[in-house]
Design a protein around this motif. Structure first.
Motif, PDB file in Angstrom:
ATOM      1  N   VAL A  11       1.112  -1.353  -0.060  1.00 27.68           N
ATOM      2  CA  VAL A  11      -0.080  -0.087  -0.016  1.00 27.68           C
ATOM      3  C   VAL A  11       0.771   1.370   0.045  1.00 27.68           C
ATOM      4  O   VAL A  11       0.451   2.326  -0.239  1.00 27.68           O
ATOM      5  N   THR A  12       2.095   1.352   0.489  1.00 33.53           N
ATOM      6  CA  THR A  12       2.866   2.333   0.516  1.00 33.53           C
ATOM      7  C   THR A  12       3.700   2.531  -0.898  1.00 33.53           C
ATOM      8  O   THR A  12       4.369   3.411  -1.043  1.00 33.53           O
ATOM      9  N   GLY A  13       3.601   1.402  -1.790  1.00 33.83           N
ATOM     10  CA  GLY A  13       4.230   1.724  -3.015  1.00 33.83           C
ATOM     11  C   GLY A  13       5.509   1.142  -3.019  1.00 33.83           C
ATOM     12  O   GLY A  13       6.380   1.204  -3.923  1.00 33.83           O
ATOM     13  N   LEU A  26      -8.602  -6.403  -4.822  1.00 35.83           N
ATOM     14  CA  LEU A  26      -8.458  -5.443  -3.288  1.00 35.83           C
ATOM     15  C   LEU A  26      -7.968  -6.620  -2.339  1.00 35.83           C
ATOM     16  O   LEU A  26      -8.545  -7.614  -2.244  1.00 35.83           O
ATOM     17  N   SER A  27      -7.162  -6.089  -1.832  1.00 34.27           N
ATOM     18  CA  SER A  27      -6.564  -6.626  -0.540  1.00 34.27           C
ATOM     19  C   SER A  27      -7.730  -6.598   0.509  1.00 34.27           C
ATOM     20  O   SER A  27      -8.368  -5.641   0.736  1.00 34.27           O
ATOM     21  N   ALA A  28      -7.575  -7.472   1.679  1.00 31.83           N
ATOM     22  CA  ALA A  28      -8.454  -7.162   2.996  1.00 31.83           C
ATOM     23  C   ALA A  28      -8.131  -5.863   3.455  1.00 31.83           C
ATOM     24  O   ALA A  28      -9.161  -5.172   3.650  1.00 31.83           O
ATOM     25  N   TYR A  29      -6.988  -5.565   3.453  1.00 26.66           N
ATOM     26  CA  TYR A  29      -6.631  -4.127   3.950  1.00 26.66           C
ATOM     27  C   TYR A  29      -7.526  -2.992   3.127  1.00 26.66           C
ATOM     28  O   TYR A  29      -8.107  -2.063   3.977  1.00 26.66           O
ATOM     29  N   GLN A  30      -7.438  -3.053   2.028  1.00 24.08           N
ATOM     30  CA  GLN A  30      -8.106  -2.169   1.273  1.00 24.08           C
ATOM     31  C   GLN A  30      -9.838  -2.327   1.200  1.00 24.08           C
ATOM     32  O   GLN A  30     -10.388  -1.275   1.305  1.00 24.08           O
ATOM     33  N   GLY A  31     -10.259  -3.226   1.592  1.00 27.53           N
ATOM     34  CA  GLY A  31     -11.571  -3.633   2.042  1.00 27.53           C
ATOM     35  C   GLY A  31     -11.944  -2.736   2.862  1.00 27.53           C
ATOM     36  O   GLY A  31     -12.980  -2.063   3.012  1.00 27.53           O
ATOM     37  N   GLN A 435      -5.797   4.682  -9.250  1.00 27.39           N
ATOM     38  CA  GLN A 435      -5.542   3.644 -10.263  1.00 27.39           C
ATOM     39  C   GLN A 435      -4.096   3.505 -10.426  1.00 27.39           C
ATOM     40  O   GLN A 435      -3.857   2.865 -11.603  1.00 27.39           O
ATOM     41  N   SER A 436      -3.029   4.062  -9.825  1.00 24.92           N
ATOM     42  CA  SER A 436      -1.787   3.874  -9.994  1.00 24.92           C
ATOM     43  C   SER A 436      -1.039   2.948  -9.122  1.00 24.92           C
ATOM     44  O   SER A 436      -1.587   2.699  -7.951  1.00 24.92           O
ATOM     45  N   PRO A 437       0.177   2.511  -9.515  1.00 29.79           N
ATOM     46  CA  PRO A 437       0.943   1.938  -8.548  1.00 29.79           C
ATOM     47  C   PRO A 437       1.656   2.505  -7.615  1.00 29.79           C
ATOM     48  O   PRO A 437       2.666   2.064  -6.906  1.00 29.79           O
ATOM     49  N   MET A 438       1.544   3.721  -7.528  1.00 31.67           N
ATOM     50  CA  MET A 438       2.150   4.666  -6.506  1.00 31.67           C
ATOM     51  C   MET A 438       1.088   5.278  -5.496  1.00 31.67           C
ATOM     52  O   MET A 438       0.200   5.629  -6.013  1.00 31.67           O
ATOM     53  N   PRO A 439       1.498   5.339  -4.276  1.00 36.73           N
ATOM     54  CA  PRO A 439       0.500   6.248  -3.485  1.00 36.73           C
ATOM     55  C   PRO A 439       0.751   7.626  -3.483  1.00 36.73           C
ATOM     56  O   PRO A 439       1.939   8.132  -4.002  1.00 36.73           O
ATOM     57  N   HIS A 440      -0.416   8.419  -3.444  1.00 37.83           N
ATOM     58  CA  HIS A 440      -0.311   9.723  -3.552  1.00 37.83           C
ATOM     59  C   HIS A 440      -0.807  10.513  -2.388  1.00 37.83           C
ATOM     60  O   HIS A 440      -1.774  10.397  -2.000  1.00 37.83           O
ATOM     61  N   PRO A 441       0.158  11.431  -1.962  1.00 41.39           N
ATOM     62  CA  PRO A 441      -0.317  12.099  -0.678  1.00 41.39           C
ATOM     63  C   PRO A 441      -1.021  13.366  -0.918  1.00 41.39           C
ATOM     64  O   PRO A 441      -0.078  14.250  -1.446  1.00 41.39           O
ATOM     65  N   MET A 442      -2.135  13.428  -1.055  1.00 45.30           N
ATOM     66  CA  MET A 442      -2.758  14.669  -1.518  1.00 45.30           C
ATOM     67  C   MET A 442      -3.080  15.902  -0.664  1.00 45.30           C
ATOM     68  O   MET A 442      -3.602  15.357   0.458  1.00 45.30           O
ATOM     69  N   HIS A 466      -2.281   0.854  -5.701  1.00 47.51           N
ATOM     70  CA  HIS A 466      -3.067  -0.067  -6.187  1.00 47.51           C
ATOM     71  C   HIS A 466      -4.425  -0.225  -5.830  1.00 47.51           C
ATOM     72  O   HIS A 466      -4.731  -1.083  -4.904  1.00 47.51           O
ATOM     73  N   MET A 467      -5.058   0.811  -6.478  1.00 51.38           N
ATOM     74  CA  MET A 467      -6.507   0.778  -6.225  1.00 51.38           C
ATOM     75  C   MET A 467      -7.090   1.254  -5.033  1.00 51.38           C
ATOM     76  O   MET A 467      -8.013   0.978  -4.450  1.00 51.38           O
ATOM     77  N   GLY A 468      -6.114   2.094  -4.217  1.00 49.62           N
ATOM     78  CA  GLY A 468      -6.330   2.709  -2.873  1.00 49.62           C
ATOM     79  C   GLY A 468      -7.711   3.618  -2.891  1.00 49.62           C
ATOM     80  O   GLY A 468      -7.647   4.328  -4.119  1.00 49.62           O
ATOM     81  N   GLN A 469      -8.416   3.847  -1.748  1.00 51.16           N
ATOM     82  CA  GLN A 469      -9.250   4.773  -1.962  1.00 51.16           C
ATOM     83  C   GLN A 469      -9.276   5.517  -0.703  1.00 51.16           C
ATOM     84  O   GLN A 469      -8.809   5.205   0.294  1.00 51.16           O
ATOM     85  N   ALA A 470      -9.636   6.908  -0.678  1.00 54.16           N
ATOM     86  CA  ALA A 470      -9.662   7.601   0.498  1.00 54.16           C
ATOM     87  C   ALA A 470     -10.772   8.710   0.151  1.00 54.16           C
ATOM     88  O   ALA A 470     -11.148   9.102  -0.886  1.00 54.16           O
ATOM     89  N   SER A 471     -11.512   9.334   1.296  1.00 55.34           N
ATOM     90  CA  SER A 471     -12.365  10.511   1.145  1.00 55.34           C
ATOM     91  C   SER A 471     -12.066  11.372   2.298  1.00 55.34           C
ATOM     92  O   SER A 471     -11.664  11.065   3.367  1.00 55.34           O
ATOM     93  N   ILE A 472     -12.091  12.651   1.759  1.00 52.48           N
ATOM     94  CA  ILE A 472     -12.075  13.795   2.797  1.00 52.48           C
ATOM     95  C   ILE A 472     -13.225  14.644   2.868  1.00 52.48           C
ATOM     96  O   ILE A 472     -13.896  14.657   1.620  1.00 52.48           O
ATOM     97  N   GLU A 473     -13.407  15.607   3.749  1.00 54.55           N
ATOM     98  CA  GLU A 473     -14.493  16.643   3.470  1.00 54.55           C
ATOM     99  C   GLU A 473     -13.937  17.818   4.273  1.00 54.55           C
ATOM    100  O   GLU A 473     -13.301  17.563   5.187  1.00 54.55           O
TER     101      GLU A 473
END
Ligand SMILES: [Cu+2]
Length: 503
Positions: A11-13, A26-31, A435-442, A466-473
């Motif tokens: 997950v950290t690339g 998706l890995s269990a972690y990403q679930g 959708q990329s193979p690297m993590p992105h610190p947004m 690797h298909m990681g997801q996150a939501s911010i508000e």
């Protein structure tokens, strides 16, 4: 949540798997990551009554100077001639004035990463303040608020990666922590050789992309496979298109590599606070202080419920304040479990051994997954309990790197990316899909946002590879034109940026 090193690297690339090419499952972690959906807003309007303090003035001069991290002298771009800019430490409510003299041969700015400053002080060229030209002097001035661990750096090109970064500490008026000792640790990654080192005006990297996939044998193999495809893209031809990540050969804490660093000393029985700042351009660290458990107390300067971890993941632009009890005398390494690189040394007073004490990191270790972190209510910030649907939701697909030298938000490259328009006071939600193979610190300028359902406030969110997801508000409560971008400087400069227009 416990995790193995292999899962952590994914997950950290830090680990490239061939399944990345096909998208993969998706890995269990990403679930677990997908289950985060209820968010709470945050606000950033200072309470004027809290903001009475003296003017504190600092001077910063940018120049190309020789530095030595302990690996031999080389030229870098520096603040005040040092490998790390000086620590600017003020108290909440002070007026921070920083007089910048630009002795570089190109324009620069300073961005106060994480501080919700007025738009004119945010340090993004022409948004709205013009950059500081060579030979010019410019004074930044703003109320230091709220308390926390921050960093400052230019918002021009790849200047941060040439050495220009420093810590900014805003102390609270009343310190609730009861630690005995505090250290600020600025982590940085350096390419002291590749492309001519940090001073090279045009760092030429191999467009077949060493570093692109995170390096290593697997990365090299993949880059070889991708080379043919990339070579067909005119924009990626040598001498045009964005720079790719260089090869990093030194990792420093406060401008010193581990081999020659002065140890951080502690005394048995003390409670020690570390303010950890990732000032690197492209490196996500998985920090392990051998022999110790770290307790997270702040994320990006915002207070959290205490969380005990064995490994602290910290992306570019992120900060964590952690505490540990000095109850295990020895000479201990702080190291990165992703690269296995030693970073620095923590040494107990009275210990004379020159050997490192052996670590005992569990096979399944605890780390600071965002879902485990809960924010604490803060005076002057919107209460965490206010919940409800966002006024506007934006789905943001992060991509690039595989077939192209560019990095995209919704398939577009800055400045062609969508400008997000929010009315003052609107609650805005971003759903990231990586959708990329690297993590992105947004990173979002001018605002705090919440991550997850437990009121975790941040300004930089690492979206897993690797298909990681996150939501911010966030509540759009700071008027102006603000940058929202990946804090991998090479990704940002290769397209992964957009503007958020508030008010
Ligand atoms: Cu990125």
């Amino acid at each position: 949540m416990n995790i193995t090193r292999r899962e952590f690297l994914k997950v950290t690339g830090g680990l490239v798997t061939l399944s990345a090419l096909g998208g993969g499952g998706l890995s269990a972690y990403q679930g677990v990551a997908l289950a985060r959906n209820t968010l709470m807003p945050t606000g950033s309007n200072p309470d004027p009554a809290r903001l009475a303090g003296p003017v504190r003035e600092f001077k910063l001069t940018t120049a190309v100077t020789p530095i030595d991290l302990g690996t031999g002298e080389f030229k870098a771009w520096t603040y005040n001639g040092r490998p790390v800019g000086p620590e600017l430490r003020v108290t909440e409510g002070d007026t921070l004035r920083v007089v910048v003299t630009n002795n570089l041969l190109e324009p620069t700015t300073i961005h106060w990463h994480g501080v919700p400053v007025p738009n004119t002080m945010d340090g993004v060229p022409d948004m709205p303040q013009p950059a500081i030209q060579p030979g010019e002097i410019f004074s930044y001035e703003f109320k230091a608020w709220p308390s926390g661990t921050y960093l400052y750096h230019p918002h021009v090109g790849h200047q941060l990666d040439r050495g220009l970064v420093g810590p900014l500490i805003i102390e609270p008026k009343r310190e609730p922590g009861n630690y005995d000792r505090e250290y600020v640790l600025m982590l940085d990654d350096w390419a002291t050789v590749d492309g001519g080192g940090p001073d090279s005006p045009e760092r030429v990297t191999d467009h077949m992309g060493h570093g692109m996939m995170g390096g290593g044998m697997m990365g090299g193999m993949m880059n070889g496979m991708m080379g043919g495809m990339m070579g067909q893209q005119p924009a990626a031809a040598a001498g045009s298109g964005p720079l790719l990540e260089p090869v990093y050969d030194a990792f420093s804490v406060n401008g010193q590599v581990a081999a020659t660093a002065t140890p951080f000393t502690v005394k048995q029985g003390e409670k020690v606070r570390l303010r950890l700042i990732n000032g690197g351009a492209t490196t996500v660290f998985g920090l392990r202080l051998a022999g110790h458990t770290l307790t997270v107390t702040h994320a990006d300067g915002r207070p959290t419920e205490p969380l005990a971890v064995d490994v602290l993941r910290i992306g570019m632009g992120e900060r964590y304040d952690v505490e540990f009890t000095a109850d295990n005398p020895g000479r201990w390494q702080l190291y990165d479990i992703i690269s296995s690189m030693p970073l620095t040394t923590v040494l107990y007073q009275g210990v004379n051994s020159t050997q490192y004490s052996g670590d005992n990191l569990a096979q399944n270790f605890r780390w600071n997954d965002y879902s485990l972190l809960a924010g604490l209510p803060e005076e002057g910030l919107s209460p965490l309990s206010a919940s409800g649907p966002a006024d506007e939701t934006f789905d943001l697909v992060l991509s690039g790197g595989m077939m192209s030298a560019y990095w995209t938000i919704n398939d577009r490259i800055y400045p062609d990316t969508e400008t997000i328009v929010a009315a003052l006071g609107q609650r805005v939600r971003f759903n990231y899909f990586n959708q990329s193979p690297m993590p992105h610190p947004m990173h979002l300028h001018g605002h705090f946002f919440t991550v997850g359902s437990r009121g975790l406030r941040k300004d930089t969110v690492l979206v897993d590879a690797h298909m990681g997801q996150a939501s911010i508000e966030f509540v759009a409560d700071n008027p102006g034109m603000w940058m929202h971008h990946c804090h991998n400087i090479y990704h940002a400069e290769a397209g992964m940026m957009q503007v958020v227009q508030v008010g």
